[in-house]
Write a protein that holds these residues in place. Sequence first.
Motif, mmCIF file in Angstrom:
data_model
loop_
_atom_site.group_PDB
_atom_site.id
_atom_site.type_symbol
_atom_site.label_atom_id
_atom_site.label_comp_id
_atom_site.label_asym_id
_atom_site.label_seq_id
_atom_site.Cartn_x
_atom_site.Cartn_y
_atom_site.Cartn_z
ATOM 1 N N ARG A 160 0.842 -1.216 0.000
ATOM 2 C CA ARG A 160 0.000 0.000 0.000
ATOM 3 C C ARG A 160 0.869 1.255 0.000
ATOM 4 O O ARG A 160 0.601 2.203 -0.751
ATOM 5 N N HIS A 162 -19.852 4.685 -0.826
ATOM 6 C CA HIS A 162 -19.195 3.846 0.185
ATOM 7 C C HIS A 162 -17.846 3.354 -0.337
ATOM 8 O O HIS A 162 -17.678 3.119 -1.523
ATOM 9 N N ARG A 163 -16.895 3.161 0.569
ATOM 10 C CA ARG A 163 -15.631 2.518 0.215
ATOM 11 C C ARG A 163 -15.860 1.005 0.229
ATOM 12 O O ARG A 163 -16.632 0.513 1.059
ATOM 13 N N PRO A 164 -15.200 0.268 -0.674
ATOM 14 C CA PRO A 164 -15.414 -1.184 -0.715
ATOM 15 C C PRO A 164 -15.236 -1.869 0.645
ATOM 16 O O PRO A 164 -16.024 -2.735 1.012
ATOM 17 N N ASP A 172 -7.951 4.085 -7.142
ATOM 18 C CA ASP A 172 -8.015 3.873 -5.696
ATOM 19 C C ASP A 172 -6.922 2.899 -5.262
ATOM 20 O O ASP A 172 -6.778 1.811 -5.831
ATOM 21 N N SER A 186 -15.867 -0.869 3.572
ATOM 22 C CA SER A 186 -16.975 -0.656 4.502
ATOM 23 C C SER A 186 -18.189 -1.526 4.166
ATOM 24 O O SER A 186 -19.119 -1.639 4.966
ATOM 25 N N THR A 242 -20.898 1.774 -4.153
ATOM 26 C CA THR A 242 -19.628 2.513 -4.173
ATOM 27 C C THR A 242 -19.713 3.777 -5.020
ATOM 28 O O THR A 242 -19.284 4.848 -4.578
ATOM 29 N N GLU A 243 -20.272 3.685 -6.226
ATOM 30 C CA GLU A 243 -20.242 4.819 -7.148
ATOM 31 C C GLU A 243 -21.371 5.816 -6.907
ATOM 32 O O GLU A 243 -21.187 7.012 -7.093
ATOM 33 N N ASP A 297 -6.639 1.087 -2.611
ATOM 34 C CA ASP A 297 -7.124 -0.189 -2.078
ATOM 35 C C ASP A 297 -7.441 -1.175 -3.198
ATOM 36 O O ASP A 297 -7.231 -2.380 -3.053
ATOM 37 N N ASP A 298 -7.944 -0.657 -4.323
ATOM 38 C CA ASP A 298 -8.194 -1.523 -5.475
ATOM 39 C C ASP A 298 -6.877 -2.086 -6.013
ATOM 40 O O ASP A 298 -6.795 -3.243 -6.421
ATOM 41 N N ALA A 312 -13.015 -5.275 -2.555
ATOM 42 C CA ALA A 312 -12.304 -4.342 -3.438
ATOM 43 C C ALA A 312 -12.112 -4.953 -4.825
ATOM 44 O O ALA A 312 -12.278 -4.272 -5.841
ATOM 45 N N HIS A 325 -13.702 -3.584 -8.374
ATOM 46 C CA HIS A 325 -12.883 -3.320 -9.561
ATOM 47 C C HIS A 325 -13.411 -4.094 -10.776
ATOM 48 O O HIS A 325 -13.520 -3.543 -11.874
#
Length: 199
Positions: free
Chosen positions: A40, A150-152, A52, A154, A145-146, A54-55, A167, A171
């Motif tokens: 990361r 929300h973030r994946p 992103d 969460s 998400t979009e 995280d992706d 995540a 993607h």
Amino acid sequence: MGEDVAGGLQPDDRVLLARLRAGDDLAYGDLYRRYAPAVRRFALSMPRPGIDVDDVVAEVFLRTLRAVRGGCGPRDAIRTYLFTVVRRVLGEWAAARRDEPMNADELGEHAPRQRDHQFVQAEGELLARAFHRLPARWREVLWRTEVEGHRPASLADQLGLTPNATAVLAHRARRGLREAYEEAAEVSGRRAAGCSRRG
């Protein structure tokens, strides 16, 4: 734990890779926990136009798992291998973003003003058609998400997945939507061309 200062593998990393290659799913979790923070940090240090982090991390570990399970992947210098995959993923995704269709707002900036409403409406219809062709699971994660923002990570508990798997799912769903959109646009263009020839 993991690599020593010189970058070589300590025996436990070799054991971990051997377990992973033999199909031990717990070894994947160990590998992720051991190296995800470094991956990361490295991804954050690289240019990522709208991508992103995280992706990226999720994709790097997914590709590594596939490679190892397929009999390839790292046998030593695991950190170097992971960093190489980060560079490859970022390069591919940055290129894909350059090639992907502009969204309705971006396209609207270049279209004649009198056509704005029709143009945006047509783009919206293409996008909706593409969205509804996706599997329900992809539609759900894309909406959350979009649209809802929300973030994946969460959403992982609600989807019954790990944050990493969520995540990856997000993607894949975005990539699937882009491909479905391109296909819908191509079909629409062929129909329009057919109408022009007949008209």
